[in-house]
Design a protein around this motif. Structure first.
Motif, PDB file in Angstrom:
ATOM      1  N   ILE A   2     -47.312  30.790 -42.970  1.00  0.00           N
ATOM      2  CA  ILE A   2     -48.168  30.182 -43.666  1.00  0.00           C
ATOM      3  C   ILE A   2     -47.417  28.686 -43.824  1.00  0.00           C
ATOM      4  O   ILE A   2     -45.989  29.101 -43.557  1.00  0.00           O
ATOM      5  N   GLY A   3     -48.090  27.505 -43.647  1.00  0.00           N
ATOM      6  CA  GLY A   3     -47.954  26.354 -43.305  1.00  0.00           C
ATOM      7  C   GLY A   3     -46.783  26.104 -44.650  1.00  0.00           C
ATOM      8  O   GLY A   3     -46.497  26.469 -46.304  1.00  0.00           O
ATOM      9  N   SER A   4     -46.422  24.790 -44.702  1.00  0.00           N
ATOM     10  CA  SER A   4     -45.116  24.122 -46.108  1.00  0.00           C
ATOM     11  C   SER A   4     -46.395  23.569 -47.457  1.00  0.00           C
ATOM     12  O   SER A   4     -47.502  23.808 -47.230  1.00  0.00           O
ATOM     13  N   VAL A   5     -46.339  24.464 -48.303  1.00  0.00           N
ATOM     14  CA  VAL A   5     -46.920  24.655 -49.876  1.00  0.00           C
ATOM     15  C   VAL A   5     -46.574  22.807 -50.161  1.00  0.00           C
ATOM     16  O   VAL A   5     -47.747  22.163 -50.381  1.00  0.00           O
ATOM     17  N   PHE A   6     -45.877  22.181 -49.745  1.00  0.00           N
ATOM     18  CA  PHE A   6     -45.740  20.540 -50.196  1.00  0.00           C
ATOM     19  C   PHE A   6     -46.209  20.171 -48.726  1.00  0.00           C
ATOM     20  O   PHE A   6     -46.173  20.235 -47.739  1.00  0.00           O
ATOM     21  N   THR A   7     -46.732  18.690 -49.181  1.00  0.00           N
ATOM     22  CA  THR A   7     -47.550  17.950 -48.626  1.00  0.00           C
ATOM     23  C   THR A   7     -46.066  16.228 -48.088  1.00  0.00           C
ATOM     24  O   THR A   7     -45.224  17.194 -48.545  1.00  0.00           O
ATOM     25  N   SER A   8     -46.596  16.245 -46.562  1.00  0.00           N
ATOM     26  CA  SER A   8     -45.971  14.851 -46.792  1.00  0.00           C
ATOM     27  C   SER A   8     -45.571  13.871 -48.270  1.00  0.00           C
ATOM     28  O   SER A   8     -44.825  13.625 -48.037  1.00  0.00           O
ATOM     29  N   VAL A   9     -46.398  13.588 -48.701  1.00  0.00           N
ATOM     30  CA  VAL A   9     -46.241  12.894 -49.969  1.00  0.00           C
ATOM     31  C   VAL A   9     -45.351  13.506 -50.800  1.00  0.00           C
ATOM     32  O   VAL A   9     -44.289  12.883 -51.079  1.00  0.00           O
ATOM     33  N   ASP A  10     -45.656  14.647 -50.853  1.00  0.00           N
ATOM     34  CA  ASP A  10     -44.701  15.032 -51.380  1.00  0.00           C
ATOM     35  C   ASP A  10     -43.157  15.646 -51.452  1.00  0.00           C
ATOM     36  O   ASP A  10     -42.717  15.160 -52.038  1.00  0.00           O
ATOM     37  N   HIS A  11     -43.157  15.656 -50.038  1.00  0.00           N
ATOM     38  CA  HIS A  11     -41.713  15.479 -49.931  1.00  0.00           C
ATOM     39  C   HIS A  11     -41.367  14.400 -49.734  1.00  0.00           C
ATOM     40  O   HIS A  11     -39.688  13.515 -50.454  1.00  0.00           O
ATOM     41  N   ASP A  12     -41.713  12.886 -49.448  1.00  0.00           N
ATOM     42  CA  ASP A  12     -41.321  11.737 -49.966  1.00  0.00           C
ATOM     43  C   ASP A  12     -41.055  11.776 -51.380  1.00  0.00           C
ATOM     44  O   ASP A  12     -39.924  10.927 -51.843  1.00  0.00           O
ATOM     45  N   LYS A  13     -41.425  12.133 -52.344  1.00  0.00           N
ATOM     46  CA  LYS A  13     -41.102  11.508 -53.817  1.00  0.00           C
ATOM     47  C   LYS A  13     -40.218  12.553 -53.913  1.00  0.00           C
ATOM     48  O   LYS A  13     -38.812  12.542 -54.578  1.00  0.00           O
ATOM     49  N   PHE A  14     -40.694  13.929 -53.312  1.00  0.00           N
ATOM     50  CA  PHE A  14     -38.797  14.402 -53.441  1.00  0.00           C
ATOM     51  C   PHE A  14     -37.548  14.043 -52.918  1.00  0.00           C
ATOM     52  O   PHE A  14     -36.488  14.046 -53.583  1.00  0.00           O
ATOM     53  N   ARG A  15     -37.864  12.943 -52.076  1.00  0.00           N
ATOM     54  CA  ARG A  15     -36.832  12.412 -51.357  1.00  0.00           C
ATOM     55  C   ARG A  15     -36.490  11.100 -52.405  1.00  0.00           C
ATOM     56  O   ARG A  15     -35.155  11.665 -52.749  1.00  0.00           O
TER      57      ARG A  15
END
Length: 132
Positions: A2-15
């Protein structure tokens, strides 16, 4: 897989929020088939607990490094209490659990050369780092 549950935008928010470890662990828990019956809230709280524990352990390691203890692996649990040493497990437990930040009490350790003063001081100091 399965691919990532989160998008790159989500990962930017997490950072931006500095919670990348939390998000990564939450994603691992979601993808684990063993957790299919668990509620999302349970998985999220598990990830939160693990992220907090990781931060706590990193903070403790940093405190110990900054203190520059000559024996950074010293431990109150590893002490031995031979007779005549005038130190007991009860007393050491009291020193190890003392709230040094709230009550910065001086502690004088007196012993002949080779008596283990440095190890004892390091063990108490490291225990204090763990209580922070």
């Amino acid at each position: 897989m399965i691919g990532s549950v989160f998008t790159s935008v989500d990962h930017d928010k997490f950072r931006a929020l500095r919670i990348t470890h939390l998000a990564a662990r939450f994603e691992e828990l979601i993808k684990d088939e063993a957790n299919d019956a668990a509620a999302p809230e349970e998985l999220f709280l598990t990830a939160v607990d693990e992220a907090l524990e990781l931060r706590r352990s990193i903070r403790i390691e940093k405190l110990i490094r900054q203190a520059k203890f000559p024996i950074p692996e010293a431990s109150v649990a590893e002490l031995n209490y031979p007779p005549g040493r005038s130190i007991t497990p009860v007393r050491m437990k009291r020193y190890a659990t003392h709230e040094w930040r709230a009550d910065p009490t001086n502690l004088l350790i007196i012993s002949p050369t080779g008596g283990g003063k440095t190890y004892l001081a390091c063990a108490i100091g490291i225990a204090a780092c763990h209580t922070e």
